[in-house]
Design a protein around this motif. Sequence first.
Motif, short mmCIF file in Angstrom:
data_model
loop_
_atom_site.label_atom_id
_atom_site.label_comp_id
_atom_site.label_asym_id
_atom_site.label_seq_id
_atom_site.Cartn_x
_atom_site.Cartn_y
_atom_site.Cartn_z
N ILE A 164 0.87 -1.18 0.00
CA ILE A 164 0.00 0.00 0.00
C ILE A 164 0.90 1.23 0.00
CG2 ILE A 164 -1.76 1.27 1.28
CD1 ILE A 164 -2.71 -1.39 2.38
N PRO A 165 0.63 2.20 -0.88
CA PRO A 165 1.49 3.39 -0.95
C PRO A 165 1.57 4.13 0.39
CG PRO A 165 -0.04 3.33 -2.80
CD PRO A 165 -0.44 2.23 -1.87
N TYR A 166 2.75 4.69 0.66
CA TYR A 166 2.99 5.39 1.92
C TYR A 166 1.98 6.51 2.16
CZ TYR A 166 7.48 3.01 2.25
OH TYR A 166 8.47 2.07 2.35
N LYS A 167 1.65 7.27 1.12
CA LYS A 167 0.71 8.39 1.29
C LYS A 167 -0.66 7.88 1.74
CE LYS A 167 -1.35 12.40 -0.92
NZ LYS A 167 -2.48 12.33 -0.02
N GLN A 168 -1.09 6.78 1.15
CA GLN A 168 -2.39 6.20 1.53
C GLN A 168 -2.37 5.76 2.99
OE1 GLN A 168 -3.57 3.06 -1.11
NE2 GLN A 168 -5.45 2.64 -0.01
N LEU A 200 -0.31 6.92 5.36
CA LEU A 200 -0.22 8.12 6.19
C LEU A 200 -1.59 8.78 6.33
CD1 LEU A 200 1.42 10.17 7.80
CD2 LEU A 200 1.90 11.35 5.65
N ASP A 201 -2.35 8.85 5.23
CA ASP A 201 -3.71 9.41 5.30
C ASP A 201 -4.57 8.60 6.26
OD1 ASP A 201 -3.05 11.39 3.50
OD2 ASP A 201 -3.98 10.39 1.77
N GLY A 202 -4.41 7.29 6.26
CA GLY A 202 -5.17 6.43 7.19
C GLY A 202 -4.78 6.67 8.63
N THR A 246 -9.88 11.40 14.08
CA THR A 246 -11.25 11.04 14.45
C THR A 246 -11.32 10.24 15.74
OG1 THR A 246 -11.21 8.97 13.20
CG2 THR A 246 -11.94 10.97 12.02
N GLY A 247 -10.25 9.53 16.09
CA GLY A 247 -10.28 8.69 17.28
C GLY A 247 -10.94 7.35 17.04
N CYS A 248 -11.19 6.99 15.78
CA CYS A 248 -11.82 5.70 15.51
C CYS A 248 -10.84 4.56 15.76
CB CYS A 248 -12.36 5.65 14.08
SG CYS A 248 -11.14 5.33 12.82
N GLN A 249 -11.34 3.36 15.85
CA GLN A 249 -10.50 2.19 16.04
C GLN A 249 -9.81 1.86 14.72
OE1 GLN A 249 -13.21 -0.81 17.35
NE2 GLN A 249 -13.32 -0.02 19.44
N TRP A 250 -8.65 1.25 14.83
CA TRP A 250 -7.91 0.88 13.61
C TRP A 250 -8.74 -0.05 12.74
CZ3 TRP A 250 -3.80 3.53 12.28
CH2 TRP A 250 -3.04 4.16 13.26
N LYS A 251 -9.46 -0.98 13.35
CA LYS A 251 -10.24 -1.93 12.56
C LYS A 251 -11.46 -1.28 11.89
CE LYS A 251 -12.73 -3.68 16.58
NZ LYS A 251 -12.98 -4.83 17.42
N MET A 252 -11.82 -0.07 12.32
CA MET A 252 -12.95 0.64 11.71
C MET A 252 -12.51 1.64 10.65
SD MET A 252 -15.40 -0.84 13.17
CE MET A 252 -16.75 0.14 12.60
N SER A 310 -5.06 -2.93 10.03
CA SER A 310 -3.89 -3.59 10.60
C SER A 310 -2.61 -3.14 9.91
CB SER A 310 -4.04 -5.11 10.53
OG SER A 310 -4.17 -5.53 9.19
N THR A 311 -2.67 -2.90 8.60
CA THR A 311 -1.49 -2.40 7.88
C THR A 311 -1.14 -1.00 8.37
OG1 THR A 311 -1.96 -3.71 5.91
CG2 THR A 311 -0.58 -1.77 5.62
N CYS A 312 -2.13 -0.13 8.47
CA CYS A 312 -1.89 1.24 8.93
C CYS A 312 -1.35 1.25 10.36
CB CYS A 312 -3.17 2.07 8.83
SG CYS A 312 -3.65 2.43 7.13
N HIS A 313 -1.90 0.39 11.21
CA HIS A 313 -1.44 0.33 12.59
C HIS A 313 -0.01 -0.19 12.67
CE1 HIS A 313 -1.23 -1.46 16.73
NE2 HIS A 313 -1.55 -0.22 16.98
N ARG A 314 0.29 -1.22 11.89
CA ARG A 314 1.64 -1.77 11.89
C ARG A 314 2.65 -0.72 11.41
NH1 ARG A 314 0.65 -5.64 8.88
NH2 ARG A 314 1.48 -4.84 6.93
N ARG A 315 2.32 -0.01 10.34
CA ARG A 315 3.23 1.03 9.84
C ARG A 315 3.34 2.18 10.85
NH1 ARG A 315 2.79 1.65 3.85
NH2 ARG A 315 3.13 -0.46 3.09
#
Length: 98
Positions: free
Chosen positions: A6-10, A12-14, A21-27, A36-41
């Motif tokens: 997944i591109p870095y910019k995508q 980072l936006d996540g 927003t304070g939402c959960q990573w899985k949401m 999970s990818t965004c959280h791991r990065r």
Amino acid sequence: MGRPIIPYKQVLDGILYVLRTGCQWKMLPKEYGSGSTCHRRFQEWNKLDVFKNAWIKLLKDYEDKIGLNWTWQSIDSISIKSPLGGPRLEIIPQTGAN
């Protein structure tokens, strides 16, 4: 081969979406990739001080262009959401009598 990267910019936006927003990573909406990818990065980049270094660079650039006034600082905590979803504290304005 595995899944495509997944591109870095995508990502980072996540990450910024979750922090804003304070939402959960899985949401996380699918347009940002998997939570999970965004959280791991996020964890990897945090360990590598990517965010700290970016913040320092941005502050230096701002200092060079506009200048920082370090004698007075403030933070707006009114918009900060309770981490456990509890009620916000009511702000009581101070008057001269208080």
